[in-house]
Design an enzyme around this catalytic site. Structure first.
Site, PDB file in Angstrom:
ATOM      1  N   SER A 142     -45.527 -29.463 -13.685  1.00 41.48           N
ATOM      2  CA  SER A 142     -45.292 -28.556 -14.344  1.00 41.48           C
ATOM      3  C   SER A 142     -44.339 -28.075 -15.458  1.00 41.48           C
ATOM      4  CB  SER A 142     -45.631 -27.346 -13.856  1.00 41.48           C
ATOM      5  OG  SER A 142     -45.489 -26.039 -14.678  1.00 41.48           O
ATOM      6  N   TYR A 156     -46.371 -20.737  -6.732  1.00 45.47           N
ATOM      7  CA  TYR A 156     -46.749 -21.928  -7.591  1.00 45.47           C
ATOM      8  C   TYR A 156     -45.496 -22.867  -8.144  1.00 45.47           C
ATOM      9  CZ  TYR A 156     -48.435 -24.365 -11.908  1.00 45.47           C
ATOM     10  OH  TYR A 156     -48.656 -25.337 -12.675  1.00 45.47           O
TER      11      TYR A 156
END
Length: 251
Positions: A142, A156
């Site tokens: 990501s 995350y």
């Protein structure tokens, strides 16, 4: 047995995983699709076969936090498909909460799924690749991996940085062999993971467009790619080097 190349995709029941399955099927690949929700996998399989009846689509239920199941399913798919040319580590969670606010359970669930689950998938895929003598590992990280992030994204972002480094370590380990490694850093791409987050973030693109950029990078076997490249390749530099005060405003 089909002569088509084969791809295994985890987290394939929705979002980026499901769209990757569609686009790789369009390119002529046979598929191994894994997720916890087999009803959605069955629907996706039927959709793909309606468009491409010549394709082979194997479906398996898989919870990536179950280590034994990961190894069993990956080796089962290798047998069923004849080989695994590409393995896409895609399954993950976007849950999380600001640290120190009494919501450790959500952060732990994300950490276990996104990192330990990816570790098991990578280990199992590498067993298949080492036996075959070749293969292509694709890790879906990501843009949040570029920098430690505040608030509900802290855990995350840390997991996505961890899996990127895991894949890069594999690349160093298999250097000079026929095993290739790609790390994808998606920016804001519409998916179920970001549904209900209080409106669309800036610079978001559709699932189809975002995944098209991901698939293109995978097909080129790039070592790493920010996807879509614009604006995320230049944004990666900003995220890495922006002063902390500016970073908080950006995210």
């Amino acid at each position: 047995m089909s002569d088509a190349r084969t791809i295994v995709i985890t987290g394939a029941s929705s979002g980026l995983g499901a769209e990757m399955a569609r686009q790789f099927a369009d390119l002529g690949y046979d598929l191994g699709l894994c997720a916890r929700r087999t009803d959605r996998l069955d629907e996706l399989r039927a959709e793909i076969l309606a468009r491409h009846p010549e394709r082979r689509v194997e479906v398996r239920a898989l919870d990536v936090t179950d280590d034994d199941a990961v190894f069993t399913v990956v080796h089962d798919l290798a047998r069923a498909l004849g080989r695994i040319d590409r393995f896409i580590v895609n399954a993950g969670l976007g849950k999380g909460a600001q640290l120190g606010t009494g919501k450790h359970r959500a952060n732990r669930q994300t950490a276990v799924t996104n990192f330990l689950g990816a570790l098991a998938q990578t280990d199992a895929a590498l067993e298949v690749f080492r036996t075959q003598g070749d293969g292509h590992l694709v890790m879906v990280s990501s843009m949040s991996a570029m920098r430690g992030l505040p608030g509900s994204t802290t855990t995350y972002a840390a997991t996505k940085a961890g899996v990127a480094h895991l894949a890069e370590g594999v690349r160093a380990d298999v250097y000079g062999s026929d095993i290739k490694v790609t790390v994808l850093y998606p920016g804001f791409i519409a998916s179920e993971m970001n549904d209900g987050t209080g409106g669309n973030p800036p610079m978001i693109v559709s699932t189809e467009k975002g995944v098209r950029a991901m698939v293109a990078a995978v097909e080129k076997e790039k070592a790493s790619a920010c996807v879509p490249p614009l604006p995320w390749a230049p944004m990666s530099v900003v995220l890495k080097h922006a002063p902390l005060g500016l970073l908080r405003k950006l995210v």
